[in-house]
Design an enzyme around this catalytic site. Structure first.
Site, short mmCIF file in Angstrom:
data_model
loop_
_atom_site.label_atom_id
_atom_site.label_comp_id
_atom_site.label_asym_id
_atom_site.label_seq_id
_atom_site.Cartn_x
_atom_site.Cartn_y
_atom_site.Cartn_z
N ASP A 170 3.71 -2.90 6.05
CA ASP A 170 4.91 -2.63 6.85
C ASP A 170 5.16 -3.66 7.96
O ASP A 170 6.31 -4.04 8.19
CB ASP A 170 4.86 -1.22 7.46
CG ASP A 170 5.27 -0.16 6.46
OD1 ASP A 170 5.78 -0.51 5.38
OD2 ASP A 170 5.09 1.04 6.76
N ASP B 85 2.84 5.12 -8.23
CA ASP B 85 2.07 3.93 -7.89
C ASP B 85 3.06 2.92 -7.29
O ASP B 85 4.18 2.80 -7.77
CB ASP B 85 1.41 3.35 -9.15
CG ASP B 85 0.18 2.52 -8.81
OD1 ASP B 85 -0.38 2.69 -7.71
OD2 ASP B 85 -0.21 1.68 -9.64
N PHE C 295 2.32 1.80 7.64
CA PHE C 295 0.99 1.48 7.11
C PHE C 295 1.11 0.27 6.19
O PHE C 295 2.20 -0.25 5.95
CB PHE C 295 0.41 2.69 6.36
CG PHE C 295 1.11 2.98 5.05
CD1 PHE C 295 2.34 3.59 5.03
CD2 PHE C 295 0.55 2.59 3.84
CE1 PHE C 295 3.00 3.84 3.83
CE2 PHE C 295 1.20 2.84 2.63
CZ PHE C 295 2.43 3.46 2.64
#
Ligand code: IMP
Length: 206
Positions: free
Chosen positions: A160, A68, A157
Site C-alpha cells: 500500500d 488470491d 498493509f
C-alpha cells in the site's frame, strides 16, 4: 444460504459478510474445524484460488470460495504477482523475523528493481474462485496504478505505501480504509461475487 470463505483471516470474513448481507451466512475454516494451512504453490492467482476452494470442497462437500491477490508490475513481466507475499524470499537465503520485516523487504526489493526503469505501471489483481454445487465460477477485480519512488503513508498493509491508484495522487496507505475500499481490486472482485450470488439464486434455492 451457507457458504464457506476459505480464509484464515477473520477481518476479511467480516468484511465480506457485511457486503453479502443477511441472505448469506458465511462460515470460516475454523467453523469447519479446519486449522491447517493450505499451500499456495501454483504459478497463477487463478490456480491458487481454485486449489484452495477445491481442497475445501473435496474435503467437506460444501459450497465455498477462496481469493488470491497479487501486485503485477508491467515492466517486471507482471512480477511479483503470485509471489507478492514472499517476494523478498525468492532467490534469497535471508530469513525474516516477522511479517512486517518481510513486507519492508518486499517493498525494498521492488523499489530496487524499478530503479532506472522507464515505466512504473502496475496493478493489483484479485481473483476469486467460487465452487457452487460442484461447478467453478471465477471473478476478477483490478486496480490500475503505478509504483511510487518512495514509501508514503501509514494505513493499510503490504505494498500500500508504494501504490498510487489511477486518477489519484495519494498512495493506498495515505487513504482511509473507506476510500481504499471504494476502488480496491479486492472490493471490485467481491462486488462481482456478490452480484452473481444475488442474481443466481436459482442455483442454490430449491
Ligand atoms: P492475499 O492473496 O490477499 O493474501 O495477498 C497476497 C499478498 O499480496 C499480500 O501478502 C500482500 O503482499 C499483497 N497484497 C494483497 N492485497 C493487497 C493490498 O490491498 N494492498 C497491498 N498489498 C496487497
Amino acid at each position: 444460504m451457507e457458504l464457506v470463505f476459505v480464509t484464515g483471516n477473520i477481518y476479511k470474513l467480516r468484511e465480506i459478510q457485511h457486503l453479502l448481507g443477511k441472505d448469506f451466512k458465511l462460515k470460516s475454516l475454523r467453523d469447519l474445524g479446519f486449522e491447517d494451512e493450505i499451500p499456495e504453490i501454483h504459478p497463477t492467482l487463478e490456480q491458487n484460488a481454485f486449489a484452495k476452494a477445491s481442497f475445501i470442497h473435496d474435503r467437506f462437500s460444501v459450497d465455498c470460495f477462496a481469493d488470491d491477490t497479487g501486485l503485477e508490475v508491467e515492466i517486471l513481466n507482471n512480477r511479483p504477482g503470485v509471489y507478492s507475499a514472499r517476494f523478498a524470499e525468492i532467490d534469497s537465503d535471508r530469513k525474516f523475523k516477522n511479517s512486517s520485516e518481510l513486507t519492508e523487504a518486499n517493498i525494498d526489493k521492488l523499489l530496487g528493481m524499478l530503479k532506472e526503469k522507464h515505466s512504473r505501471k502496475a496493478r493489483f489483481r484479485t481473483v476469486i474462485s467460487l465452487i457452487l454445487k460442484g461447478e467453478e465460477f471465477l471473478f476478477e477485480g483490478i486496480s490500475e496504478g503505478r509504483i511510487t519512488e518512495e514509501k508514503r503513508g501509514e494505513e493499510g498493509f503490504g505494498y500500500d505505501p508504494v501504490f498510487v491508484p489511477e486518477g489519484y495522487e495519494k498512495t493506498f496507505a495515505e487513504m482511509t480504509l473507506g476510500e481504499k475500499n471504494k476502488i480496491s481490486h479486492r472490493a471490485r472482485a467481491f462486488e462481482r461475487l456478490v452480484d452473481f450470488l444475488r442474481s443466481r439464486k436459482d442455483l442454490y434455492t430449491k
